[in-house]
Design a protein around this motif. Sequence first.
Motif, short mmCIF file in Angstrom:
data_model
loop_
_atom_site.label_atom_id
_atom_site.label_comp_id
_atom_site.label_asym_id
_atom_site.label_seq_id
_atom_site.Cartn_x
_atom_site.Cartn_y
_atom_site.Cartn_z
N ARG A 9 0.83 -1.20 0.00
CA ARG A 9 0.00 0.00 0.00
C ARG A 9 0.87 1.25 0.00
O ARG A 9 0.60 2.21 -0.72
CB ARG A 9 -0.92 -0.02 1.22
N ARG A 12 2.39 1.61 -3.48
CA ARG A 12 1.38 2.07 -4.44
C ARG A 12 1.16 3.57 -4.30
O ARG A 12 1.00 4.28 -5.30
CB ARG A 12 0.06 1.32 -4.25
N SER A 13 1.15 4.06 -3.07
CA SER A 13 0.96 5.50 -2.87
C SER A 13 2.14 6.29 -3.42
O SER A 13 1.97 7.38 -3.97
CB SER A 13 0.75 5.82 -1.39
N LYS A 14 3.35 5.76 -3.28
CA LYS A 14 4.53 6.43 -3.83
C LYS A 14 4.53 6.36 -5.36
O LYS A 14 4.98 7.29 -6.04
CB LYS A 14 5.82 5.80 -3.30
N ALA A 15 4.03 5.27 -5.92
CA ALA A 15 4.04 5.08 -7.38
C ALA A 15 2.94 5.88 -8.07
O ALA A 15 3.02 6.12 -9.28
CB ALA A 15 3.88 3.61 -7.71
N HIS A 16 1.95 6.31 -7.32
CA HIS A 16 0.82 7.02 -7.93
C HIS A 16 1.27 8.23 -8.74
O HIS A 16 0.74 8.50 -9.81
CB HIS A 16 -0.17 7.45 -6.85
N HIS A 17 2.26 8.95 -8.26
CA HIS A 17 2.69 10.19 -8.90
C HIS A 17 3.78 9.96 -9.96
O HIS A 17 4.18 10.91 -10.63
CB HIS A 17 3.19 11.17 -7.85
N GLN A 19 5.53 8.71 -13.46
CA GLN A 19 5.19 8.50 -14.87
C GLN A 19 5.88 7.21 -15.33
O GLN A 19 6.99 6.93 -14.88
CB GLN A 19 5.68 9.67 -15.73
N LYS A 48 7.42 2.45 -13.06
CA LYS A 48 6.20 2.08 -13.77
C LYS A 48 6.56 1.74 -15.21
O LYS A 48 7.41 2.40 -15.81
CB LYS A 48 5.21 3.25 -13.79
N SER A 50 4.48 0.88 -18.91
CA SER A 50 3.17 0.84 -19.55
C SER A 50 3.23 -0.04 -20.80
O SER A 50 4.25 -0.11 -21.48
CB SER A 50 2.69 2.25 -19.91
N GLN A 76 1.89 -3.82 -8.31
CA GLN A 76 0.54 -3.63 -8.80
C GLN A 76 0.52 -3.73 -10.32
O GLN A 76 1.47 -3.29 -10.99
CB GLN A 76 0.04 -2.25 -8.37
N VAL A 83 3.66 -1.80 -11.95
CA VAL A 83 4.49 -1.13 -10.96
C VAL A 83 5.42 -2.18 -10.36
O VAL A 83 4.95 -3.20 -9.84
CB VAL A 83 3.64 -0.46 -9.85
#
Length: 103
Positions: A9, A12-17, A19, A48, A50, A76, A83
């Motif tokens: 968790r 995930r919060s660190k990866a949210h921002h 690119q 991350k 894509s 994730q 991620v």
Amino acid sequence: MNLRGKQKRFLRSKAHHLQPIFQIGKGGINEQMLVQVNEALEKRELIKISLLQNTDELTDEAALTIANVTKATVVQTIGHVIVLFKPSSKEKYQHLSKEVRDI
């Protein structure tokens, strides 16, 4: 490295921002890309990736392939984004791994 729920968790919060710094296209996953992903994980610890629309790779399969080769942990997969986390072996890059260890 096996991560607990709270650690995932946090990551995930660190990866949210972040690119995505790699894109998997119609060429798929190749050896050169895996080397670059491993180098990026060594310096950043959390990245991350894509998957573009024109790729034949499935997100979950691509995540497992990359994680197995680079020995990273899949934090994730959501949509076409993967991620990954891997603690750095060099102490000067160990920012996130120290925080994750304390959780």
